[in-house]
Scaffold this motif. Structure first.
Motif, mmCIF file in Angstrom:
data_model
loop_
_atom_site.group_PDB
_atom_site.id
_atom_site.type_symbol
_atom_site.label_atom_id
_atom_site.label_comp_id
_atom_site.label_asym_id
_atom_site.label_seq_id
_atom_site.Cartn_x
_atom_site.Cartn_y
_atom_site.Cartn_z
ATOM 1 N N SER A 116 1.121 -1.062 0.541
ATOM 2 C CA SER A 116 0.306 0.462 0.026
ATOM 3 C C SER A 116 0.906 1.085 -0.341
ATOM 4 N N ALA A 117 0.966 1.789 -1.253
ATOM 5 C CA ALA A 117 1.943 3.818 -0.908
ATOM 6 C C ALA A 117 0.558 4.640 -1.736
ATOM 7 N N ALA A 118 1.567 5.508 -1.347
ATOM 8 C CA ALA A 118 -0.002 7.041 -2.160
ATOM 9 C C ALA A 118 -0.243 6.692 -3.679
ATOM 10 N N ASP A 119 -1.211 7.997 -4.131
ATOM 11 C CA ASP A 119 -1.567 7.261 -5.360
ATOM 12 C C ASP A 119 -0.495 8.551 -5.751
ATOM 13 N N ARG A 120 -0.499 10.024 -5.658
ATOM 14 C CA ARG A 120 0.376 10.777 -5.881
ATOM 15 C C ARG A 120 1.916 10.732 -5.949
ATOM 16 N N GLY A 121 2.573 12.162 -6.544
ATOM 17 C CA GLY A 121 3.805 11.848 -5.980
ATOM 18 C C GLY A 121 4.320 13.559 -5.505
ATOM 19 N N LEU A 122 6.288 13.920 -5.965
ATOM 20 C CA LEU A 122 5.611 14.861 -4.851
ATOM 21 C C LEU A 122 5.527 14.751 -3.838
ATOM 22 N N ALA A 123 5.892 13.806 -2.768
ATOM 23 C CA ALA A 123 6.032 13.348 -1.217
ATOM 24 C C ALA A 123 7.325 13.110 -1.116
ATOM 25 N N GLY A 124 8.702 13.042 -1.464
ATOM 26 C CA GLY A 124 10.167 13.127 -1.288
ATOM 27 C C GLY A 124 9.607 10.897 -1.853
ATOM 28 N N GLY A 125 10.751 10.331 -0.403
ATOM 29 C CA GLY A 125 10.589 8.875 -1.152
ATOM 30 C C GLY A 125 9.489 8.344 -0.157
ATOM 31 N N PHE A 126 9.073 8.368 0.053
ATOM 32 C CA PHE A 126 7.438 8.580 0.762
ATOM 33 C C PHE A 126 6.760 6.710 0.415
ATOM 34 N N SER A 127 7.013 6.863 -1.006
ATOM 35 C CA SER A 127 6.755 5.573 -1.781
ATOM 36 C C SER A 127 7.490 4.980 -1.685
ATOM 37 N N SER A 128 8.253 5.047 -2.590
ATOM 38 C CA SER A 128 9.825 4.547 -2.853
ATOM 39 C C SER A 128 10.344 3.645 -1.655
ATOM 40 N N THR A 133 -1.902 -4.408 -4.923
ATOM 41 C CA THR A 133 -1.132 -3.669 -5.148
ATOM 42 C C THR A 133 -2.192 -1.993 -4.693
ATOM 43 N N VAL A 134 -1.973 -1.444 -3.455
ATOM 44 C CA VAL A 134 -2.969 -0.289 -2.961
ATOM 45 C C VAL A 134 -2.113 1.057 -3.273
ATOM 46 N N GLY A 135 -3.176 1.559 -4.038
ATOM 47 C CA GLY A 135 -1.424 3.456 -4.791
ATOM 48 C C GLY A 135 -1.140 3.246 -6.106
#
Lengths: 292, 89
Positions: free
Chosen positions: A83-95, A119-121
């Motif tokens: 489960s990660a984010a749906d949008r970017g521009l959040a630093g290394g959050f999803s990665s 996957t979610v997001g």
């Protein structure tokens, strides 16, 4: 060397970018507060649920018991929910979530286990597709829903339960980002099936009295466990959301500061160049006058 | 035992009610029941219906949809799918 006009344009564009990042930072900060509250408000339910289940689980001894609680006893097919984010521009959050999941999946595969990924997001899809082509069995996209609530978590939990019951998975693990604080989010792993009976939820001391169940213990567990799955998914989604906004806020704060530094540096060299040009023109005028 | 009963009603989104009360009446799948302080440990699934909380001469009613009631020596916890306070009666 860039002309003065080019430099002016450059400074203008960096300023525009800075305004955008600043606005995004403030939006993220406002949303962070709301999602942090949501995550906090959901905590009592999840905690009670965990303690009720550990209570029940303690009462079930020996063979049998629902498979959602105990697992199938096999350990061959793994379903990894990322489960990660749906949008970017959040630093290394999803990665960072994807990285944690990748390590886990690689360890499992090295042991010869079968791994399927859910996957979610949106942001989890592309990197995992690249690393483990063909292993993503399903993707949930939450970008359509503005708030995370029980209705968001329900279909995901139902899908997990369905795959488990269809024998597609023996063990289900969820990867998400635990919201520790505004400046710290930790990619974490949470076992969904078999249900983790958390050690922190100590069994309640009944003072020797026996628990009474209505209807039977098994029937209660049977309805409670799918609900627990939903609760677990929901709490992960909520933590994720809070973490995402916190991470975005930090990333945008940094971007705003970087833009500020860049503007300062550009303005300095712009002014230098402007002065150099004025000096040059003065010299030309003076030497022209002297020649006369 | 003249103590009070610790009652908390929690929904997935938030804790709806938490506090010390005298009595709670709820609708279980196998019949309505009331819980007083010092009730024996008991667990039941809930029907859709009202949960009545009595404290002194104050009464509050909550509409609860699906869930569980868990009575332990520490108190009563209701885990509800959906819960909201019914209009004051």
């Amino acid at each position: 060397m860039a002309s003065l006009k080019d430099m002016r344009n450059r400074i203008g564009s960096v300023k525009a970018t800075q305004k955008i990042t600043k606005a995004m930072q403030m939006v993220a900060a406002a949303k962070l507060r709301r999602s942090q509250d949501a995550a906090q408000n959901a905590r009592p339910y999840a905690e009670r649920m965990a303690s009720v289940i550990s209570n029940l689980a303690a009462g079930i001894t020996g063979e049998g018991g629902p498979v959602l609680l105990k697992g199938t006893g096999r350990d061959q097919k793994h379903l990894v929910v990322v489960s990660a984010a749906d949008r970017g521009l959040a630093g290394g959050f999803s990665s960072s979530i994807v990285r944690a999941a990748k390590e886990h999946i690689e360890t499992l595969q090295a042991q010869g286990k079968q791994v399927a990924i859910l996957t979610v997001g949106k942001k989890a899809v592309a990197p995992l597709q690249r690393m483990f082509p063909g292993q993503i069995v399903q993707s949930f996209d939450l970008s359509g829903s503005r708030t995370v609530n029980l209705e968001t978590a329900q279909p995901i939990a139902e899908e997990i339960a369905r795959r488990f019951e269809a024998g597609e998975a023996d063990v289900v693990t969820l990867f998400y980002s635990r919201f520790k604080s505004v400046i710290s989010q930790q990619p974490s792993r949470r076992p969904l099936i078999p249900a983790a009976v958390e050690g922190e939820a100590a069994p309640i001391d009944l003072g020797g009295a026996a628990y009474e169940y209505e209807p039977s213990e098994e029937e209660i567990l049977e309805t409670l466990l799918p609900r627990n799955l939903t609760t677990q998914v929901l709490s992960a989604l909520l933590e994720n959301q809070a973490g995402f906004y916190a991470s975005q806020m930090t990333a945008m704060d940094n971007a705003t500061r970087n833009a500020g530094d860049m503007i300062a540096a550009l303005t300095l060299s712009y002014n230098r160049q402007r002065q150099a040009q004025i000096t040059k023109e003065l010299i030309e005028i003076i030497s022209g006058a002297e020649a006369l | 035992m003249a103590g009070k009963l610790h009652f908390s009603l929690v929904a997935p989104e938030r804790e709806v009610f938490s506090g010390e009360v005298d009595q709670v009446d709820a609708a279980g799948v196998e019949g309505d029941f009331g819980v007083l302080p010092g009730h024996a440990p008991f667990m039941t699934a809930l029907r859709e219906g009202p949960v009545t909380v009595r404290d002194g001469n104050r009464t509050r009613v909550f509409e609860v949809k699906g869930g569980f009631a868990d009575v332990t020596p520490q108190g009563l916890t209701i885990l509800a799918e959906q819960a909201s306070e019914a209009a004051a009666s």
